[in-house]
Design an enzyme around this catalytic site. Structure first.
Site, short mmCIF file in Angstrom:
data_model
loop_
_atom_site.label_atom_id
_atom_site.label_comp_id
_atom_site.label_asym_id
_atom_site.label_seq_id
_atom_site.Cartn_x
_atom_site.Cartn_y
_atom_site.Cartn_z
N TYR A 9 0.82 -1.21 0.00
CA TYR A 9 0.00 0.00 0.00
C TYR A 9 0.86 1.27 0.00
CZ TYR A 9 -4.64 -2.05 0.55
OH TYR A 9 -5.82 -2.70 0.33
N LYS A 20 3.21 -15.78 3.13
CA LYS A 20 3.44 -16.49 1.88
C LYS A 20 4.95 -16.73 1.81
CE LYS A 20 2.01 -18.09 -2.13
NZ LYS A 20 1.13 -19.27 -2.26
N ASP A 44 -3.02 -18.37 0.88
CA ASP A 44 -3.98 -19.11 0.04
C ASP A 44 -4.65 -20.21 0.84
OD1 ASP A 44 -1.46 -20.26 0.18
OD2 ASP A 44 -1.40 -20.89 -1.93
N ASP A 101 -6.35 -7.14 3.69
CA ASP A 101 -7.46 -6.55 2.94
C ASP A 101 -8.28 -7.66 2.29
OD1 ASP A 101 -9.03 -4.58 1.55
OD2 ASP A 101 -7.86 -5.07 -0.25
N ASP A 117 -12.34 -9.47 3.45
CA ASP A 117 -13.57 -9.47 2.64
C ASP A 117 -14.17 -10.87 2.61
OD1 ASP A 117 -13.48 -6.76 2.07
OD2 ASP A 117 -13.82 -7.04 -0.08
C1 IPM Z 1 -10.70 -1.53 2.98
C2 IPM Z 1 -10.82 -1.00 1.60
C3 IPM Z 1 -9.67 -0.04 1.33
C4 IPM Z 1 -8.38 -0.83 1.45
C5 IPM Z 1 -9.75 0.70 -0.01
C6 IPM Z 1 -11.06 1.40 -0.18
C7 IPM Z 1 -8.61 1.63 -0.19
O1 IPM Z 1 -10.88 -2.01 0.67
O2 IPM Z 1 -10.78 -0.76 3.94
O3 IPM Z 1 -10.54 -2.75 3.14
O4 IPM Z 1 -7.93 -1.45 0.49
O5 IPM Z 1 -7.82 -0.84 2.55
MN MN Z 2 -10.92 -3.97 1.53
#
Ligand code: IPM
Ligand code: MN
Length: 353
Positions: A138, A190, A224, A248, A252
């Protein structure tokens, strides 16, 4: 005199302001009940302000926000603004400037919430991901040369210093200790391919663990494989720690296993400074202004904020109220299918706090 906290509210874009209003409603109910006071200041950072003024974020933003006890964020991302501008210019910039080097993301299935994972329930899906939030790919260096030609080259490096890795791991070990569930910490990496960056992580992890946290069991998972176990055996996990990008991605996936973005909360934490709490879903432009979006993620983010401020009982009460509402009231976590409006869900939780 009762304690009082100054909170900066960044509603942001899309449904962000709608869900933060509900979080504030619930926070105020908690404050009234647990004998503290919350003062709010609104900031209008986001896509609309950018379109209006051409400025993504004033340079003074971080120094302004540093004066608060905490920050509550709705969502950043606007359909009329090119992807990346607001995300990098507001969300990431604030995380970096405020040195919120931890992104704490609980993966917790509340009772009554549907998970796509067969035969798993709240007992199995209950762990926390500690995502490094200040470095890695990042913030790594990079660039493009020969753009637009066949010789074009793009580079974006995953860069970690020992300092960044060590402070994140220290937080994660201490968190595993404090959480006291299984007293295990799993490093997600990894090491079979990223033999520099995750070698640094793994060595630091093992050295620190052996020296300073001998009572915490250490596990290691490739990223993974982690995705596999998050679906197949989520009950193995207690606290996971990983770098920015992997964190990140896996959170999700984690959010989906806990019922979706409507309920997934996170905290951008500077353990020595000011932290920022947010629902981890986006701004959901298509649901904006319809009173159908699920505010529980923002409400849970509010609970995390209180926990970080030291209002532990109030935080627990909000979590219990959310659990009661998911177990006994709501039909779904999805926007428009909750069986209630956004404001009604806020009312239901507030009434139980
Ligand atoms: C999160 C989001 C952010 C990230 C984006 C919107 C920059 O996906 O907070 O997980 O990648 O950290
Ligand atoms: Mn995210």
């Amino acid at each position: 005199m009762s304690k009082s906290y100054n909170i900066a509210v960044l509603g942001g874009d899309g449904t962000g302001p709608e869900v933060t209003v509900e979080a504030v409603k619930v926070l105020d109910a908690a404050a009234a009940n647990f004998g503290f006071k919350l003062n709010y200041n609104d900031f209008d950072f986001g896509g609309d302000r950018y379109i209006r003024t051409g400025e993504v974020l004033p340079d003074s933003a971080s120094s302004e926000l540093e004066k608060f006890d905490s920050i509550l964020l709705g969502a950043i991302g606007h359909p009329d603004v090119k992807p990346g501008i607001l995300e990098k210019g507001i969300l990431l910039r604030l995380r970096f400037e405020l040195d919120q080097y931890i992104n704490l993301r609980p993966v917790k299935l509340y009772p009554g919430v549907e998970t796509p994972i067969k035969d798993k329930g709240p007992a199995e899906i209950d762990y926390v991901v500690v995502r490094e939030n200040s470095g890695g790919i990042y913030t790594g260096s990079g660039g493009i040369t020969m753009k637009g030609t066949k010789e074009e080259i793009a580079v974006q490096s995953m860069v970690y210093s020992h300092f960044q890795v060590a402070r994140c791991l220290k937080y994660a070990f201490e968190y595993a200790e404090k959480r006291g569930k299984k007293k295990t910490l799993g490093l997600v990496g990894k090491t079979n391919v990223l033999t520099y960056v995750y070698d640094l992580w793994e060595r630091t992890f093992n050295d620190m663990g052996a020296q300073d946290f001998p009572d915490i069991r250490r596990d290691y998972y490739h990223v993974d494989a982690t995705c596999m176990w998050m679906v197949k055996n989520p009950e193995w996990f207690d606290v996971l720690v990983t770098g920015n990008l992997f964190g990140d991605i896996i959170t999700d996936l984690g959010a989906m296993t806990q019922g979706g973005m409507g309920i997934a909360a996170g905290g951008n934490i500077n353990p020595e400074g000011v932290s920022m709490f947010e629902p981890i879903g986006g701004s959901a432009p298509k649901y904006t202004g319809q009173n159908v979006i699920n505010p529980l993620a923002a409400i849970c983010a509010g609970a995390m904020m209180l926990d970080t401020l030291g209002e532990f009982e109030a935080a627990k009460k909000i979590e219990a109220a959310v659990a009661d509402v998911t177990a006994n009231k709501m039909e779904s976590m999805n926007a428009g299918r909750m069986g209630f409006s956004t404001t009604e869900v806020g009312d239901l939780v507030a009434a139980r706090v």
